[in-house]
Enzyme design. Sequence first.
Site, short mmCIF file in Angstrom:
data_model
loop_
_atom_site.label_atom_id
_atom_site.label_comp_id
_atom_site.label_asym_id
_atom_site.label_seq_id
_atom_site.Cartn_x
_atom_site.Cartn_y
_atom_site.Cartn_z
N CYS A 153 0.50 -0.97 -0.15
CA CYS A 153 -0.43 -0.33 -0.19
C CYS A 153 0.76 1.46 0.47
O CYS A 153 2.02 1.42 0.01
CB CYS A 153 -1.08 0.35 1.23
SG CYS A 153 -0.36 0.41 3.03
N CYS B 147 -4.24 -0.85 -1.03
CA CYS B 147 -5.16 0.56 -1.61
C CYS B 147 -6.53 0.50 -1.58
O CYS B 147 -6.87 -0.11 -2.44
CB CYS B 147 -3.52 1.86 -1.39
SG CYS B 147 -4.15 1.14 -3.30
N CYS C 124 -2.62 3.49 -6.50
CA CYS C 124 -1.31 2.48 -5.62
C CYS C 124 -0.38 1.81 -6.61
O CYS C 124 -0.33 2.41 -7.66
CB CYS C 124 -2.79 0.70 -5.61
SG CYS C 124 -4.33 1.26 -5.46
#
Length: 162
Positions: free
Chosen positions: A8, A84, A92
Site C-alpha cells: 500500500c 490501497c 496504488c
Amino acid sequence: MVNVLVLCTGNSARSVLSEAIIGRRGKGRFQAFSAGSKPTGKVNPFAIKLLSAKGYDTSGFRSKSWDEFAGTDAPKMDIVITVCDSAAGETCPIWPGAPVQVHWGFPDPAYVEGTDDEKLQAFSDVYDMIDPFIEQLVALDVENMDAGALKAALRAIAERAA
C-alpha cells in the site's frame, strides 16, 4: 514456501494487518511481507495495539519501502497484493516483474478521526474485512496452480467479497 508481498502507500496499516494475517493463517506454507511506495516510517500504533490484542507478536513489524524487495538479493515474490482503496482516490503502487498481482482495496483506517476507541474500532473493522480474503487465499492450492489460474482465483476472491 509461497512468498506474498502486500503493498500500500504508507505501509503502516492495511498492508501490515494483511502481513500479520497471512503469517498466521498461512503458517508453514506462506511467508508474508509488506511494504509501501511511500512508507510512513512507522507502523500505526493502532495497528500494533489491535494486533497485540489479537495475540500477534508485533516486534518484527515495521514500515518499509518496497525498494527492499526490488533488489536482486530480495526474496522472489510469488504473489503481490495491493490493498490501497482506489475508490478513495489513493494511488496504488505497481509492482514490476513476474509475480501474480491482484488488487484488493480496503479503506485506510489511519484516516479515521475520533476518539482512540473509534480509531481502534476502525482498525478492527478493516482487519475483519481483510481476514476473509486471506482465509480464502490460504485455502487455495497455490503450489499447484499456474499463474493464470492463480490470478483468476485471486480475482474471484475479490469478486465474491464485493
